[in-house]
Design an enzyme around this catalytic site. Structure first.
Site, short mmCIF file in Angstrom:
data_model
loop_
_atom_site.label_atom_id
_atom_site.label_comp_id
_atom_site.label_asym_id
_atom_site.label_seq_id
_atom_site.Cartn_x
_atom_site.Cartn_y
_atom_site.Cartn_z
N SER A 22 13.25 -17.54 -10.77
CA SER A 22 12.62 -16.98 -9.57
C SER A 22 13.69 -16.41 -8.65
O SER A 22 13.59 -16.50 -7.42
CB SER A 22 11.80 -18.04 -8.86
OG SER A 22 12.59 -19.18 -8.58
N HIS A 155 -21.17 4.06 15.10
CA HIS A 155 -21.43 4.82 13.85
C HIS A 155 -20.65 6.13 13.83
O HIS A 155 -21.07 7.10 13.19
CB HIS A 155 -22.93 5.12 13.68
CG HIS A 155 -23.81 3.94 13.92
ND1 HIS A 155 -24.20 3.08 12.92
CD2 HIS A 155 -24.36 3.46 15.07
CE1 HIS A 155 -24.97 2.12 13.45
NE2 HIS A 155 -25.07 2.34 14.75
N SER A 276 4.89 19.21 6.10
CA SER A 276 4.34 19.50 4.77
C SER A 276 5.37 20.31 4.00
O SER A 276 6.07 21.14 4.57
CB SER A 276 3.04 20.29 4.93
OG SER A 276 2.77 21.01 3.75
N LYS A 282 2.03 22.42 9.53
CA LYS A 282 1.53 21.05 9.57
C LYS A 282 2.45 20.07 10.28
O LYS A 282 3.66 20.11 10.16
CB LYS A 282 1.31 20.53 8.15
CG LYS A 282 0.17 21.17 7.39
CD LYS A 282 -1.19 20.97 8.04
CE LYS A 282 -1.73 19.57 7.97
NZ LYS A 282 -2.04 19.12 6.61
N ASN A 284 1.94 16.05 10.34
CA ASN A 284 1.02 15.03 9.83
C ASN A 284 1.35 13.63 10.37
O ASN A 284 2.52 13.27 10.49
CB ASN A 284 1.09 15.00 8.30
CG ASN A 284 0.63 16.31 7.70
OD1 ASN A 284 -0.30 16.94 8.19
ND2 ASN A 284 1.32 16.75 6.64
N GLU A 289 -0.84 6.76 8.95
CA GLU A 289 -1.62 6.66 7.70
C GLU A 289 -1.06 5.54 6.81
O GLU A 289 -1.82 4.83 6.14
CB GLU A 289 -1.57 7.98 6.93
CG GLU A 289 -2.34 9.10 7.59
CD GLU A 289 -2.09 10.41 6.86
OE1 GLU A 289 -2.95 10.80 6.07
OE2 GLU A 289 -1.04 11.03 7.08
N TYR A 316 2.42 -30.49 -9.23
CA TYR A 316 3.16 -29.23 -9.26
C TYR A 316 2.90 -28.52 -10.58
O TYR A 316 2.91 -29.13 -11.65
CB TYR A 316 4.68 -29.48 -9.10
CG TYR A 316 5.47 -28.19 -9.24
CD1 TYR A 316 5.65 -27.36 -8.15
CD2 TYR A 316 5.96 -27.79 -10.49
CE1 TYR A 316 6.32 -26.15 -8.28
CE2 TYR A 316 6.63 -26.59 -10.63
CZ TYR A 316 6.81 -25.78 -9.52
OH TYR A 316 7.47 -24.58 -9.66
N1 ARG Z 1 11.65 -22.27 -9.13
C1 ARG Z 1 10.61 -23.23 -8.94
C2 ARG Z 1 9.57 -22.70 -7.96
O1 ARG Z 1 9.84 -21.75 -7.33
C3 ARG Z 1 11.18 -24.49 -8.41
C4 ARG Z 1 10.49 -25.72 -8.84
C5 ARG Z 1 10.67 -25.95 -10.27
N2 ARG Z 1 10.20 -27.23 -10.63
C6 ARG Z 1 10.05 -27.58 -11.89
N3 ARG Z 1 9.65 -28.77 -12.09
N4 ARG Z 1 10.28 -26.78 -12.86
O2 ARG Z 1 8.50 -23.23 -7.83
#
Ligand code: ARG
Length: 454
Positions: A22, A155, A276, A282, A284, A289, A316
């Site tokens: 991650s 409306h 544009s 133009k 814009n 937007e 978890y």
């Molecule tokens: N990278 C994991 C997360 O963002 C951390 C927790 C991982 N825990 C595990 N038991 N694999 O959630």
């Protein structure tokens, strides 16, 4: 990942290493992770699980990592899966053996829950500041344009005249509620999960209340399983942010319509319009937007997290890792939208002559005519019918409502007198409105001075 695999006979498949990691999201959690670890180490020392010297060594090392990170010299290595293992590895490199004690009575499960909470608290604080800036700017623009009158719509059809300031203050009300929701949410986010471990707590001498206190969190978890598996606070944040985004999109759309040549109620300065590539004439309103457009992804991220959480078994689950990107993305996006809208407001001017001319549409006084008859004792429903018939007559005869003769009007209701023609003035219509919270001139002025005091 090479660490934590003593019980494994194979390396993690190369193709899976980045997939389970991650790192991208965790780049945003480095500070939170280190803050959490400093609090954890300090708490461990308080319970005798670290000596004072070991705790000092660990805290010093963590502080060094934080400094390195701020200087751009600590980068997360995808081989170590996440921010937690990256920090732990770096700490080992910096301080040696004592680093092996930091994870005592802790799991990455309670650690990541804490990191997300700390990060969300930072987002909430930043969002509150950005909302405040926008609200202050709206109030200034409203006060500067207290004399601007325009048609109010239902409306998207002309309804009754309103003060431009009243329309702007409607958005202030929405934003104040967004603020209140964020403030209320804070107490559910500022709950420390540290000490929950993987999901069962620990037999070691820990003090979750102390780690919470060290982190400036007013409370800590009551149930260790809930502490590691719950991300409802992220869903709640995403709802509040999406709701704020929806409000901004409504403001954006209103301004886009007002700025069209067909309406010409407002103009944007060149600082907030784009060109544009083909049509030289133009200008814009792309930034506005985009505020309207970006709200779409905020709503999408809310759905994203709800679907991710739906049906997860208790405890978890790695799916929870997927709750980080929506939070990070939305927090950044709503902040950008709030700040851009503030600039847009500063670069907006009201074309008061055009708005007033539009507000002089006699048909928009129809409801005032009904109230005129009600004041003369005519039952509301009868007055409504009589004025409907009068409006139809004016349309059929091609004579504007305010140019019909008194006797023509009296054929629809005998209660009409010559003072009726004074009503065909949007300024008078606004002055005559006295009900609380209405667009009456005195009411709007009072709302403005009340808003100025908040
Ligand atoms: N990278 C994991 C997360 O963002 C951390 C927790 C991982 N825990 C595990 N038991 N694999 O959630």
């Amino acid at each position: 990942m090479e660490v934590l695999r003593k019980a494994f006979s194979q390396k993690l498949d190369q193709a899976l290493t980045e997939f389970v990691g991650s790192i991208d999201a965790d780049e945003f959690l480095v500070e939170a992770d280190i803050r959490g670890s400093i609090a954890h180490a300090t708490m461990l020392a308080g319970g005798g699980l670290l000596t004072a010297a070991q705790a000092d060594n660990i805290v010093g090392g963590l502080q060094t990592i934080l400094d390195l990170y701020k200087a751009g010299a600590f980068k997360l290595n995808p081989a170590f899966e996440d921010v937690h293992m990256n920090v732990e590895k770096k700490l080992q490199e910096l301080i040696g053996e004592d680093a092996l004690r930091l994870h005592t009575a802790r799991s990455r499960n309670d650690q990541v829950a804490l990191d997300i909470r700390l990060y969300a608290l930072g987002c909430i604080e930043a969002n509150l500041n950005d909302i405040n800036e926008l609200v202050e700017t709206i109030k200034v623009v409203a006060a500067e344009n207290i004399d601007a009158i325009l048609p109010g719509y239902t409306h998207l059809q002309r309804a009754q005249p309103v003060h431009f300031a009243h329309a702007l203050l409607a958005f202030v009300e929405m934003l104040e509620r967004d603020k209140a929701r964020l403030q209320d949410l804070t107490k559910r986010v500022a709950v420390s999960p540290l000490g929950a471990g993987a999901q069962a707590g620990t037999g070691l001498n820990i003090n979750p209340a102390l780690s919470a206190k060290l982190l400036g969190m007013p409370s800590h978890f009551a149930n260790s399983i809930d502490a590691v598996s719950d991300r409802d606070f992220v869903a709640e944040y995403l709802f509040v942010a999406a709701m704020c985004g929806v409000h901004l999109s409504q403001m954006a759309e209103t301004f886009i319509i007002y700025a069209s040549k067909e309406f010409s109620f407002i103009s944007f300065s060149d600082a907030v319009t784009t060109a544009s590539s083909l049509m030289p004439q133009k200008k814009n309103p792309d930034p506005v937007e985009l505020i309207r457009g970006k709200c779409g992804s905020m709503v999408g991220e809310l759905v994203n997290i709800l679907v991710t959480l739906k049906g997860l078994p208790l405890g978890y689950n790695r799916d929870l890792q997927e709750t980080k990107p929506p939070l990070i993305k939305t927090a950044k996006e709503i902040g950008n939208c709030l700040r851009v809208m503030t600039v847009v407001l500063q670069c907006l001017s009201v074309n008061k002559e055009t708005t007033l001319k539009a507000a002089y549409d006699a048909e928009m006084i129809s409801t005032d005519l009904v109230e005129y008859l009600v004041n003369k004792g005519v039952p509301f429903r009868k007055a409504h019918e009589d004025i409907s018939a009068l409006v139809a007559h004016a349309r059929e005869s091609g004579v504007p409502l305010n140019e019909l003769s008194l006797s023509a009007c009296q054929t629809f209701n005998q209660a009409f007198e010559s003072d009726l023609f004074k009503l065909f003035d949007p300024k008078g219509s606004l002055q005559a409105k006295t009900s609380p919270g209405s667009t009456g001139t005195e009411q709007v002025k009072a709302a403005l001075s009340k808003a100025a005091k908040i």
